[in-house]
Scaffold this motif. Structure first.
Motif, PDB file in Angstrom:
ATOM      1  N   GLU A  14       0.821  -1.216   0.000  1.00 53.17           N
ATOM      2  CA  GLU A  14       0.000   0.000   0.000  1.00 53.17           C
ATOM      3  C   GLU A  14       0.854   1.265   0.000  1.00 53.17           C
ATOM      4  O   GLU A  14       0.417   2.303   0.513  1.00 53.17           O
ATOM      5  N   ILE A  15       2.048   1.209  -0.587  1.00 57.54           N
ATOM      6  CA  ILE A  15       2.928   2.379  -0.602  1.00 57.54           C
ATOM      7  C   ILE A  15       2.185   3.572  -1.194  1.00 57.54           C
ATOM      8  O   ILE A  15       1.583   3.490  -2.256  1.00 57.54           O
ATOM      9  N   SER A  16       2.221   4.693  -0.469  1.00 59.92           N
ATOM     10  CA  SER A  16       1.397   5.833  -0.875  1.00 59.92           C
ATOM     11  C   SER A  16       2.189   7.122  -1.046  1.00 59.92           C
ATOM     12  O   SER A  16       1.622   8.151  -1.393  1.00 59.92           O
ATOM     13  N   GLY A  17       3.494   7.088  -0.803  1.00 58.46           N
ATOM     14  CA  GLY A  17       4.290   8.284  -0.993  1.00 58.46           C
ATOM     15  C   GLY A  17       5.743   8.003  -0.686  1.00 58.46           C
ATOM     16  O   GLY A  17       6.065   7.079   0.071  1.00 58.46           O
ATOM     17  N   LEU A  18       6.636   8.800  -1.293  1.00 59.09           N
ATOM     18  CA  LEU A  18       8.057   8.636  -1.028  1.00 59.09           C
ATOM     19  C   LEU A  18       8.768   9.966  -1.182  1.00 59.09           C
ATOM     20  O   LEU A  18       8.258  10.888  -1.825  1.00 59.09           O
ATOM     21  N   THR A  19       9.954  10.064  -0.568  1.00 56.95           N
ATOM     22  CA  THR A  19      10.784  11.254  -0.653  1.00 56.95           C
ATOM     23  C   THR A  19      12.245  10.829  -0.684  1.00 56.95           C
ATOM     24  O   THR A  19      12.601   9.787  -0.125  1.00 56.95           O
ATOM     25  N   ILE A  20      13.075  11.621  -1.344  1.00 54.47           N
ATOM     26  CA  ILE A  20      14.490  11.299  -1.484  1.00 54.47           C
ATOM     27  C   ILE A  20      15.237  11.659  -0.205  1.00 54.47           C
ATOM     28  O   ILE A  20      15.095  12.770   0.314  1.00 54.47           O
ATOM     29  N   ALA A  27      12.693   7.564   1.757  1.00 57.33           N
ATOM     30  CA  ALA A  27      11.776   7.289   2.860  1.00 57.33           C
ATOM     31  C   ALA A  27      10.390   7.177   2.253  1.00 57.33           C
ATOM     32  O   ALA A  27      10.013   7.975   1.386  1.00 57.33           O
ATOM     33  N   CYS A  28       9.631   6.198   2.684  1.00 61.07           N
ATOM     34  CA  CYS A  28       8.287   6.029   2.131  1.00 61.07           C
ATOM     35  C   CYS A  28       7.308   5.657   3.231  1.00 61.07           C
ATOM     36  O   CYS A  28       7.680   5.214   4.319  1.00 61.07           O
ATOM     37  N   VAL A  29       6.041   5.888   2.939  1.00 61.03           N
ATOM     38  CA  VAL A  29       4.951   5.536   3.850  1.00 61.03           C
ATOM     39  C   VAL A  29       3.945   4.692   3.091  1.00 61.03           C
ATOM     40  O   VAL A  29       3.891   4.711   1.862  1.00 61.03           O
ATOM     41  N   GLN A  30       3.163   3.948   3.844  1.00 63.39           N
ATOM     42  CA  GLN A  30       2.039   3.232   3.253  1.00 63.39           C
ATOM     43  C   GLN A  30       0.778   3.644   4.004  1.00 63.39           C
ATOM     44  O   GLN A  30       0.852   4.120   5.134  1.00 63.39           O
ATOM     45  N   ASP A  31      -0.355   3.521   3.326  1.00 62.87           N
ATOM     46  CA  ASP A  31      -1.555   4.197   3.844  1.00 62.87           C
ATOM     47  C   ASP A  31      -2.340   3.409   4.888  1.00 62.87           C
ATOM     48  O   ASP A  31      -3.546   3.573   5.013  1.00 62.87           O
ATOM     49  N   GLU A  32      -1.633   2.618   5.687  1.00 61.10           N
ATOM     50  CA  GLU A  32      -2.318   1.910   6.766  1.00 61.10           C
ATOM     51  C   GLU A  32      -1.599   2.064   8.106  1.00 61.10           C
ATOM     52  O   GLU A  32      -2.238   2.125   9.153  1.00 61.10           O
ATOM     53  N   LYS A  33      -0.269   2.124   8.071  1.00 59.56           N
ATOM     54  CA  LYS A  33       0.515   2.130   9.299  1.00 59.56           C
ATOM     55  C   LYS A  33       1.281   3.441   9.465  1.00 59.56           C
ATOM     56  O   LYS A  33       1.779   4.001   8.485  1.00 59.56           O
ATOM     57  N   GLY A  34       1.392   3.906  10.712  1.00 55.62           N
ATOM     58  CA  GLY A  34       2.167   5.102  11.012  1.00 55.62           C
ATOM     59  C   GLY A  34       3.642   4.778  11.128  1.00 55.62           C
ATOM     60  O   GLY A  34       4.258   4.975  12.181  1.00 55.62           O
ATOM     61  N   ILE A  35       4.219   4.308  10.031  1.00 55.20           N
ATOM     62  CA  ILE A  35       5.615   3.890   9.998  1.00 55.20           C
ATOM     63  C   ILE A  35       6.293   4.499   8.772  1.00 55.20           C
ATOM     64  O   ILE A  35       5.742   4.456   7.664  1.00 55.20           O
ATOM     65  N   VAL A  36       7.480   5.059   8.969  1.00 54.93           N
ATOM     66  CA  VAL A  36       8.319   5.477   7.857  1.00 54.93           C
ATOM     67  C   VAL A  36       9.283   4.336   7.546  1.00 54.93           C
ATOM     68  O   VAL A  36       9.974   3.833   8.440  1.00 54.93           O
ATOM     69  N   PHE A  37       9.313   3.929   6.299  1.00 56.52           N
ATOM     70  CA  PHE A  37      10.218   2.875   5.852  1.00 56.52           C
ATOM     71  C   PHE A  37      11.405   3.521   5.145  1.00 56.52           C
ATOM     72  O   PHE A  37      11.224   4.252   4.164  1.00 56.52           O
ATOM     73  N   ILE A  38      12.605   3.282   5.653  1.00 58.31           N
ATOM     74  CA  ILE A  38      13.821   3.755   4.995  1.00 58.31           C
ATOM     75  C   ILE A  38      14.265   2.658   4.033  1.00 58.31           C
ATOM     76  O   ILE A  38      14.576   1.541   4.459  1.00 58.31           O
ATOM     77  N   TYR A  39      14.268   2.981   2.749  1.00 58.85           N
ATOM     78  CA  TYR A  39      14.472   1.954   1.722  1.00 58.85           C
ATOM     79  C   TYR A  39      15.714   2.248   0.891  1.00 58.85           C
ATOM     80  O   TYR A  39      15.908   3.368   0.401  1.00 58.85           O
ATOM     81  N   ASP A  40      16.564   1.243   0.750  1.00 60.59           N
ATOM     82  CA  ASP A  40      17.774   1.343  -0.059  1.00 60.59           C
ATOM     83  C   ASP A  40      17.435   0.921  -1.489  1.00 60.59           C
ATOM     84  O   ASP A  40      17.122  -0.243  -1.736  1.00 60.59           O
ATOM     85  N   ILE A  41      17.485   1.871  -2.420  1.00 63.21           N
ATOM     86  CA  ILE A  41      17.092   1.562  -3.799  1.00 63.21           C
ATOM     87  C   ILE A  41      18.240   0.940  -4.593  1.00 63.21           C
ATOM     88  O   ILE A  41      18.034   0.529  -5.742  1.00 63.21           O
ATOM     89  N   GLY A 220       3.070   7.872  -5.635  1.00 63.80           N
ATOM     90  CA  GLY A 220       4.169   8.677  -5.109  1.00 63.80           C
ATOM     91  C   GLY A 220       5.087   9.143  -6.218  1.00 63.80           C
ATOM     92  O   GLY A 220       5.295   8.433  -7.205  1.00 63.80           O
ATOM     93  N   ILE A 221       5.638  10.364  -6.064  1.00 64.68           N
ATOM     94  CA  ILE A 221       6.576  10.896  -7.047  1.00 64.68           C
ATOM     95  C   ILE A 221       7.613  11.742  -6.318  1.00 64.68           C
ATOM     96  O   ILE A 221       7.291  12.443  -5.351  1.00 64.68           O
TER      97      ILE A 221
END
Length: 248
Positions: A14-20, A27-41, A220-221
């Motif tokens: 349910e990824i709903s947004g991301l930022t560089i 960093a990205c969020v999904q629209d169910e949990k109050g968690i920021v996911f730090i993701y290595d691309i 997300g963009i």
């Protein structure tokens, strides 16, 4: 067509947004949990999970220096300062934006403000982009941009986009970001598989269709400083993904 496609793990369906964050992480969020996911691309994996709130409908995220701002659909903004340290702190701003559903958030560095895009109407057939002043931490009452869908539709059609039958023009904004190379506002409409480019006078500069086979739901963009664009997609009938597009 993307230069790179990353399939994401099921927890980000349910990824709903991301930022560089930097050249290799977002960093990205999904629209169910109050968690920021730090993701290595680069290694394509989750590095950390940072909790900032309870369950909710979180729609987008923006980075300003060492602070992350997260937008909930009801217009509430979560300020997650010093997010990478043990002294992190979360503040909540109830901004009372005149929209039932806000989905887009990005940082406007030229004016040190957050831009908030509304998916639902604010009045009549109008959608808006509002500004949140990062000095006063208040919403500017007058919209920064207003999009009247009745007036926008013929401009979109003049760019070669055809509507009719089951395809209606509703301009359901799902994400926004400013491209550092041209300082224009890029807007996603996931339901219509479209990406728009506007200047800050509200003029439509470009519009393009998203490949339905690549973009299950573009939510997300974000842009790197060199103009590379990331688009994240929820996993509707496929795996969630992040696509990277290099300037042509």
């Amino acid at each position: 067509s993307p230069d790179i496609k990353l399939d994401l793990p099921p927890i980000l369906k349910e990824i709903s947004g991301l930022t560089i964050l930097n050249d290799s992480t977002v960093a990205c969020v999904q629209d169910e949990k109050g968690i920021v996911f730090i993701y290595d691309i680069q290694s394509n994996r989750i590095l950390r999970e940072l909790e900032f709130g309870g369950d909710g409908d979180y729609e987008d995220i923006a980075k300003v220096n060492d602070t992350l701002y997260i937008l909930r659909s009801d217009g509430t903004i979560f300020e997650f300062s010093n997010y990478s340290s043990s002294t992190s702190d979360v503040r909540i701003y109830e901004i009372n934006i005149p929209s039932k559903d806000s989905e887009g958030l990005c940082y406007d560095s030229q004016h040190h403000r957050l831009l908030i895009g509304t998916k639902s109407k604010i009045e009549g057939n109008r959608k808006g982009i509002f500004s949140f002043d990062l000095v006063t931490k208040t919403l500017i009452d007058v919209p920064t941009l207003i999009f009247d869908t009745d007036l926008l539709k013929p401009n979109v059609e003049s760019k070669g986009i055809i509507f009719g039958g089951n395809r209606k023009f509703k301009f359901k904004l799902s994400a926004i970001s400013i491209n550092p190379l041209d300082s224009n506002l890029y807007v996603l409409s996931a339901n219509e598989y479209l990406i728009f480019v506007f200047d800050f006078k509200g003029n439509l500069l470009e519009v393009a269709e998203l490949d339905i086979n690549l973009h299950s739901k573009a939510e997300g963009i974000a842009f790197f400083n060199n103009g590379d664009m990331l688009i994240s997609n929820e996993g509707v009938n496929s795996k969630p993904s992040i696509l990277r597009f290099k300037p042509k």
